[in-house]
Write a protein that holds these residues in place. Structure first.
Motif, mmCIF file in Angstrom:
data_model
loop_
_atom_site.group_PDB
_atom_site.id
_atom_site.type_symbol
_atom_site.label_atom_id
_atom_site.label_comp_id
_atom_site.label_asym_id
_atom_site.label_seq_id
_atom_site.Cartn_x
_atom_site.Cartn_y
_atom_site.Cartn_z
ATOM 1 N N GLY A 3 12.720 24.776 37.017
ATOM 2 C CA GLY A 3 12.685 24.438 38.379
ATOM 3 C C GLY A 3 11.501 23.578 38.352
ATOM 4 N N ALA A 4 10.885 23.013 37.542
ATOM 5 C CA ALA A 4 9.542 22.000 37.574
ATOM 6 C C ALA A 4 9.873 20.922 38.345
ATOM 7 N N LYS A 5 8.901 20.348 39.234
ATOM 8 C CA LYS A 5 8.975 18.997 40.028
ATOM 9 C C LYS A 5 8.198 18.062 38.950
ATOM 10 N N ARG A 6 7.093 18.303 38.543
ATOM 11 C CA ARG A 6 6.214 17.373 37.550
ATOM 12 C C ARG A 6 6.135 18.119 36.263
ATOM 13 N N VAL A 7 6.167 17.265 35.257
ATOM 14 C CA VAL A 7 5.624 17.795 34.106
ATOM 15 C C VAL A 7 4.444 16.834 33.381
ATOM 16 N N LEU A 8 3.700 17.453 32.683
ATOM 17 C CA LEU A 8 2.438 16.837 32.139
ATOM 18 C C LEU A 8 2.794 16.711 30.530
ATOM 19 N N LEU A 9 2.745 15.813 30.059
ATOM 20 C CA LEU A 9 3.006 15.423 28.509
ATOM 21 C C LEU A 9 1.653 15.105 27.859
ATOM 22 N N MET A 10 1.165 16.012 27.298
ATOM 23 C CA MET A 10 0.012 16.061 26.650
ATOM 24 C C MET A 10 0.140 15.740 25.259
ATOM 25 N N GLY A 11 -0.076 14.488 25.001
ATOM 26 C CA GLY A 11 -0.124 13.899 23.636
ATOM 27 C C GLY A 11 1.125 13.134 23.386
ATOM 28 N N ASN A 12 1.038 12.410 22.121
ATOM 29 C CA ASN A 12 2.190 11.205 21.842
ATOM 30 C C ASN A 12 3.528 12.094 21.655
ATOM 31 N N ALA A 13 3.626 13.174 20.962
ATOM 32 C CA ALA A 13 5.119 13.643 20.656
ATOM 33 C C ALA A 13 5.745 14.031 22.007
ATOM 34 N N PRO A 14 5.089 14.588 22.992
ATOM 35 C CA PRO A 14 5.675 15.175 24.353
ATOM 36 C C PRO A 14 6.037 13.678 25.032
ATOM 37 N N SER A 15 5.075 12.789 25.053
ATOM 38 C CA SER A 15 5.428 11.576 25.632
ATOM 39 C C SER A 15 6.654 10.691 24.968
ATOM 40 N N ARG A 16 6.687 10.899 23.580
ATOM 41 C CA ARG A 16 7.862 10.155 23.096
ATOM 42 C C ARG A 16 8.980 10.964 23.270
ATOM 43 N N ALA A 17 9.116 12.412 23.296
ATOM 44 C CA ALA A 17 10.263 13.134 23.511
ATOM 45 C C ALA A 17 11.160 12.826 24.955
ATOM 46 N N LEU A 18 10.161 12.607 25.952
ATOM 47 C CA LEU A 18 10.781 12.435 27.311
ATOM 48 C C LEU A 18 10.777 10.944 27.804
ATOM 49 N N LEU A 19 9.746 10.114 27.265
ATOM 50 C CA LEU A 19 9.446 8.821 27.742
ATOM 51 C C LEU A 19 9.786 7.632 26.702
ATOM 52 N N GLY A 20 9.732 8.242 25.517
ATOM 53 C CA GLY A 20 10.290 7.104 24.437
ATOM 54 C C GLY A 20 9.163 6.311 23.954
ATOM 55 N N ALA A 21 7.774 6.542 24.306
ATOM 56 C CA ALA A 21 6.494 5.928 23.856
ATOM 57 C C ALA A 21 5.550 6.651 23.856
ATOM 58 N N ASP A 22 4.386 6.414 23.221
ATOM 59 C CA ASP A 22 3.253 7.067 23.016
ATOM 60 C C ASP A 22 2.495 7.151 24.144
ATOM 61 N N ALA A 23 1.706 8.222 24.260
ATOM 62 C CA ALA A 23 0.992 8.478 25.601
ATOM 63 C C ALA A 23 0.091 7.198 25.827
ATOM 64 N N MET A 24 -0.560 6.714 25.095
ATOM 65 C CA MET A 24 -1.263 5.750 25.644
ATOM 66 C C MET A 24 -0.847 4.496 26.350
ATOM 67 N N ARG A 25 0.474 4.041 25.759
ATOM 68 C CA ARG A 25 1.373 3.277 26.827
ATOM 69 C C ARG A 25 2.039 3.672 27.673
ATOM 70 N N SER A 26 2.215 5.249 27.855
ATOM 71 C CA SER A 26 2.923 5.564 29.009
ATOM 72 C C SER A 26 1.937 6.118 30.251
ATOM 73 N N ARG A 27 0.386 6.215 29.793
ATOM 74 C CA ARG A 27 -0.297 6.619 31.038
ATOM 75 C C ARG A 27 -0.621 5.791 32.035
ATOM 76 N N GLY A 28 -0.800 6.299 33.215
ATOM 77 C CA GLY A 28 -1.132 5.527 34.458
ATOM 78 C C GLY A 28 -0.207 5.473 35.302
ATOM 79 N N SER A 29 1.117 6.136 34.965
ATOM 80 C CA SER A 29 2.180 6.031 36.274
ATOM 81 C C SER A 29 2.858 7.451 36.109
ATOM 82 N N LEU A 30 3.322 7.423 37.510
ATOM 83 C CA LEU A 30 4.184 8.553 37.407
ATOM 84 C C LEU A 30 5.555 8.227 37.195
ATOM 85 N N HIS A 31 6.065 8.658 36.196
ATOM 86 C CA HIS A 31 7.413 8.363 35.682
ATOM 87 C C HIS A 31 8.630 9.110 36.323
#
Length: 245
Positions: free
Chosen positions: A170-198
């Motif tokens: 039932g989460a409203k927000r998810v914090l992706l800590m590191g590259n693997a979680p960022s790639r899993a949900l956003l398809g890109a590493d954390a450095m490229r995905s940071r700075g925005s609410l996706h």
């Protein structure tokens, strides 16, 4: 004068072969050039034969059943050596935190994010008014691989499972800590995905949910690069904006 007339060609050839072996070239390929990027040729069908394709695995569509399946014999990590940790915390929380895998110390403690990384993680939670009991902590890979890295051929399946897991909460927000979680949900590493609410739309069976994701650094990275803590604090502020603690 000139070249050494006593040059030992056999020794030179053996030395070159040893170098290639040390470099990992241990298989003879072909004398002719080959396009390694070309798509594989389609399989040749024999008349009268039927190709049987196994049906895709149907994942459980409730959180409790999925957690049990994730820890069972059908999970991708089931045959790995080591203790698996599926998730911890409050599964009904509005805040989910996704990490890559258990730390080395976690198998002993039975808790995700132990040791120095865990102590920093606890301080990060305290800074936003949270504790481990008020968030839901999930690992993309439930068991730590022996080498500390997931084989590339397994990533797609683990990403699919992570998305399914997040969608069932039932989460409203998810914090992706590191590259693997960022790639899993956003398809890109954390450095490229940071700075925005996706904004994300995730599906689990017939369930479709909308969730917002923030990419940031893993605590172990922040231990190695303390200068990045200021940027991580910005990520945490973006994460909790509009959420009730």
């Amino acid at each position: 004068m000139g070249a050494d007339q006593n040059y030992d060609w056999k020794q030179a050839a053996a030395s070159a072969l040893d170098w290639w072996q040390d470099a990992g070239v241990d298989t003879t390929i072909d004398e002719l050039p080959r396009n390694w990027l070309a798509p594989p040729a389609p399989p040749v069908s024999t008349p009268g034969t039927v190709k049987i394709v196994a049906p895709p695995t149907v994942l459980p569509d409730t959180l409790a059943e999925f957690a049990a399946w994730r820890a069972g014999a059908d999970a991708p990590e089931a045959t790995w050596h080591g203790k698996g940790i599926v998730a911890q915390g409050d599964p009904t929380s509005d805040l989910l935190i996704l990490i890559d895998m258990p730390e080395r110390e976690d198998a002993e403690s039975g808790q995700l994010l132990s040791g120095a990384a865990g102590r920093l993680f606890d301080r990060m939670l305290a800074a936003i008014g949270r504790t481990r009991e008020t968030i839901y902590l999930v690992a993309v890979c439930t068991t730590r691989p022996a080498a500390g890295r997931v084989a590339p051929e397994m990533e797609a399946r683990l990403h699919e499972l992570a998305q399914h897991h997040v969608a069932l909460t039932g989460a409203k927000r998810v914090l992706l800590m590191g590259n693997a979680p960022s790639r899993a949900l956003l398809g890109a590493d954390a450095m490229r995905s940071r700075g925005s609410l996706h904004p994300l739309n995730l599906k689990a069976g017939t369930v479709s949910v909308d969730i917002e994701a923030v990419a940031s650094f893993h605590p172990r990275f922040l231990l190695e690069k303390p200068a990045a803590k200021a940027e991580a604090w910005k990520d945490l502020q973006m994460l909790i904006e509009g959420l009730e603690s």
